[in-house]
Design a protein around this motif. Structure first.
Motif, PDB file in Angstrom:
ATOM      1  N   HIS A   1     -51.408  20.660  10.569  1.00 37.01           N
ATOM      2  CA  HIS A   1     -51.974  20.078  11.781  1.00 37.01           C
ATOM      3  C   HIS A   1     -52.666  18.729  11.545  1.00 37.01           C
ATOM      4  N   PRO A   2     -53.447  18.569  10.482  1.00 43.03           N
ATOM      5  CA  PRO A   2     -54.073  17.254  10.264  1.00 43.03           C
ATOM      6  C   PRO A   2     -53.046  16.133  10.130  1.00 43.03           C
ATOM      7  N   ALA A   3     -51.989  16.379   9.363  1.00 41.28           N
ATOM      8  CA  ALA A   3     -50.951  15.359   9.181  1.00 41.28           C
ATOM      9  C   ALA A   3     -50.196  15.120  10.488  1.00 41.28           C
ATOM     10  N   LEU A   4     -49.994  16.167  11.267  1.00 35.36           N
ATOM     11  CA  LEU A   4     -49.324  16.020  12.560  1.00 35.36           C
ATOM     12  C   LEU A   4     -50.167  15.189  13.519  1.00 35.36           C
ATOM     13  N   ARG A   5     -51.467  15.395  13.487  1.00 33.55           N
ATOM     14  CA  ARG A   5     -52.335  14.603  14.361  1.00 33.55           C
ATOM     15  C   ARG A   5     -52.285  13.125  13.974  1.00 33.55           C
ATOM     16  N   ARG A   6     -52.192  12.842  12.686  1.00 34.90           N
ATOM     17  CA  ARG A   6     -52.080  11.440  12.248  1.00 34.90           C
ATOM     18  C   ARG A   6     -50.761  10.844  12.726  1.00 34.90           C
ATOM     19  N   GLN A   7     -49.696  11.626  12.649  1.00 36.83           N
ATOM     20  CA  GLN A   7     -48.405  11.134  13.121  1.00 36.83           C
ATOM     21  C   GLN A   7     -48.418  10.929  14.636  1.00 36.83           C
ATOM     22  N   ARG A   8     -49.099  11.817  15.337  1.00 34.34           N
ATOM     23  CA  ARG A   8     -49.207  11.659  16.789  1.00 34.34           C
ATOM     24  C   ARG A   8     -49.862  10.326  17.131  1.00 34.34           C
ATOM     25  N   GLU A   9     -50.921  10.001  16.426  1.00 38.83           N
ATOM     26  CA  GLU A   9     -51.618   8.736  16.670  1.00 38.83           C
ATOM     27  C   GLU A   9     -50.725   7.547  16.357  1.00 38.83           C
ATOM     28  N   THR A  10     -50.013   7.635  15.231  1.00 42.09           N
ATOM     29  CA  THR A  10     -49.131   6.542  14.820  1.00 42.09           C
ATOM     30  C   THR A  10     -48.019   6.313  15.838  1.00 42.09           C
TER      31      THR A  10
ATOM     32  N   HIS B   1     -39.352   6.628  11.182  1.00 41.62           N
ATOM     33  CA  HIS B   1     -40.494   7.375  11.721  1.00 41.62           C
ATOM     34  C   HIS B   1     -40.097   8.815  12.023  1.00 41.62           C
ATOM     35  N   ARG B   2     -38.869   8.999  12.493  1.00 39.19           N
ATOM     36  CA  ARG B   2     -38.387  10.353  12.768  1.00 39.19           C
ATOM     37  C   ARG B   2     -38.371  11.182  11.488  1.00 39.19           C
TER      38      ARG B   2
ATOM     39  N   ASP C   1     -40.292  10.836   8.843  1.00 42.31           N
ATOM     40  CA  ASP C   1     -41.672  11.163   8.472  1.00 42.31           C
ATOM     41  C   ASP C   1     -42.175  12.363   9.278  1.00 42.31           C
ATOM     42  N   VAL C   2     -41.849  12.379  10.572  1.00 40.62           N
ATOM     43  CA  VAL C   2     -42.285  13.483  11.424  1.00 40.62           C
ATOM     44  C   VAL C   2     -41.506  14.750  11.101  1.00 40.62           C
ATOM     45  N   ASN C   3     -40.216  14.597  10.828  1.00 37.84           N
ATOM     46  CA  ASN C   3     -39.367  15.764  10.602  1.00 37.84           C
ATOM     47  C   ASN C   3     -39.805  16.570   9.382  1.00 37.84           C
ATOM     48  N   VAL C   4     -40.306  15.905   8.361  1.00 38.56           N
ATOM     49  CA  VAL C   4     -40.811  16.613   7.178  1.00 38.56           C
ATOM     50  C   VAL C   4     -41.899  17.600   7.587  1.00 38.56           C
ATOM     51  N   LEU C   5     -42.767  17.161   8.487  1.00 36.04           N
ATOM     52  CA  LEU C   5     -43.861  18.014   8.946  1.00 36.04           C
ATOM     53  C   LEU C   5     -43.353  19.119   9.867  1.00 36.04           C
ATOM     54  N   LEU C   6     -42.374  18.798  10.705  1.00 39.17           N
ATOM     55  CA  LEU C   6     -41.829  19.807  11.609  1.00 39.17           C
ATOM     56  C   LEU C   6     -41.098  20.897  10.821  1.00 39.17           C
ATOM     57  N   LEU C   7     -40.412  20.504   9.762  1.00 39.31           N
ATOM     58  CA  LEU C   7     -39.739  21.485   8.910  1.00 39.31           C
ATOM     59  C   LEU C   7     -40.745  22.426   8.257  1.00 39.31           C
ATOM     60  N   ARG C   8     -41.838  21.847   7.783  1.00 38.35           N
ATOM     61  CA  ARG C   8     -42.869  22.669   7.154  1.00 38.35           C
ATOM     62  C   ARG C   8     -43.515  23.602   8.178  1.00 38.35           C
ATOM     63  N   ALA C   9     -43.745  23.089   9.383  1.00 42.42           N
ATOM     64  CA  ALA C   9     -44.307  23.927  10.438  1.00 42.42           C
ATOM     65  C   ALA C   9     -43.373  25.092  10.730  1.00 42.42           C
ATOM     66  N   SER C  10     -42.090  24.813  10.769  1.00 43.96           N
ATOM     67  CA  SER C  10     -41.095  25.856  11.020  1.00 43.96           C
ATOM     68  C   SER C  10     -41.126  26.926   9.934  1.00 43.96           C
ATOM     69  N   GLU C  11     -41.189  26.503   8.689  1.00 43.20           N
ATOM     70  CA  GLU C  11     -41.238  27.454   7.569  1.00 43.20           C
ATOM     71  C   GLU C  11     -42.454  28.359   7.678  1.00 43.20           C
ATOM     72  N   LEU C  12     -43.589  27.756   8.024  1.00 42.38           N
ATOM     73  CA  LEU C  12     -44.831  28.523   8.109  1.00 42.38           C
ATOM     74  C   LEU C  12     -44.780  29.552   9.239  1.00 42.38           C
TER      75      LEU C  12
END
Length: 267
Positions: free
Chosen positions: A122-131, A151-152, A154-165
């Motif tokens: 979530h912290p990294a996602l919030r930073r990406q949201r701002e960017t 940019h996609r 960079d975001v996709n790495v986080l979305l993949l991790r969110a999916s795994e979790l």
């Protein structure tokens, strides 16, 4: 996520002008990019909005700009439309798909931030949201210079991790349930247990998913055109969008995630 929902009343009919389409099962006629659709009214509304499917424009019902239309119209161009300022038309139509891709990213980021199991990112996602939000505020020339693909990623790495979790807590664990990009066109998956499965980018065109259990499944980018979701349980599935639902078939027994609505054309 109101800003990421289409508000046609504040848009200059951009999807009806900027985008091309070809005569097919989805569109009744050919239309090149930059030419207004024949159904576009002078107030930028659609003259056949209530009967798009029966008029041969099914493709329009499965498209979503994720709020990019009103953003480009009211923010990027300050409320001056392409009819008032014809010299801005070509640039405006080029900027629209760029902002649409950025808004789509923001839509997935916002959803990921609602997933408790993904709080690690979530912290990294919030930073990406701002960017990404800042990128949407750039002027037209800067927007056209953007490398959206970077940019996609960079975001996709986080979305993949969110999916795994999220999927890790389902059954045997998410990593064992990865069907990304799978060709499942016309697949017979009636009553299938697809809990916690990754179907990212999977081709599920005309697949029989009647009564399937899709809880906690990752459906980002899955092609659900004409897929039968009658009686299917999609409760808790994530990264599923309204256009994907609109492209599928279903019934009164189909259970959808919160925030998505049952299409009028479903039985």
């Amino acid at each position: 996520m109101t800003a990421l929902q289409a508000d046609c009343s504040n848009c200059f009919g951009l999807c009806c002008v900027a985008l091309p389409f070809s005569a097919s099962a989805d569109f009744a006629v050919d239309k090149p990019a930059g030419k207004p659709c024949g159904n576009l009214r002078t107030d930028f509304g659609c003259g056949i909005h209530e009967r798009l499917r029966t008029s041969g424009f099914q493709g329009c019902t499965v498209y979503d700009c994720f709020g990019a239309g009103q953003h480009v119209s009211q923010v990027t161009y300050g409320g001056t439309d392409w009819r008032q300022a014809p010299d801005t038309a070509r640039q405006m139509f080029a900027v629209f798909p760029v902002v649409r891709r950025l808004h789509e990213l923001l839509r997935y980021v916002e959803e990921a931030l609602t997933l408790p199991a993904a709080r690690e990112v979530h912290p990294a996602l919030r930073r990406q949201r701002e960017t990404v939000t800042e990128l949407t505020r750039l002027d037209p020339d800067a927007l056209l210079e953007l490398d959206v693909a970077a940019h996609r990623q960079d975001v996709n790495v986080l979305l993949l991790r969110a999916s795994e979790l999220v999927r890790a807590g389902v059954g045997r664990g998410g990593k064992k349930k990865d069907h990304r990009g799978a060709d499942l066109m016309g697949a017979r998956l009636r009553g299938a247990d697809l809990r916690g499965v990754s179907l990212r980018g999977a081709y599920l065109i005309a697949a029989d998913l009647t009564g399937a259990d899709l809880r906690q499944a990752d459906l980002i980018g899955a092609d659900l055109r004409d897929a039968d979701l009658s009686g299917a349980n999609l409760t808790g599935s994530f990264f599923l969008t309204q256009p994907q639902v609109n492209a599928a078939r279903g019934d009164g027994a189909t259970r959808l995630p919160q925030g998505l609505t049952r299409p009028a054309h479903w039985s």
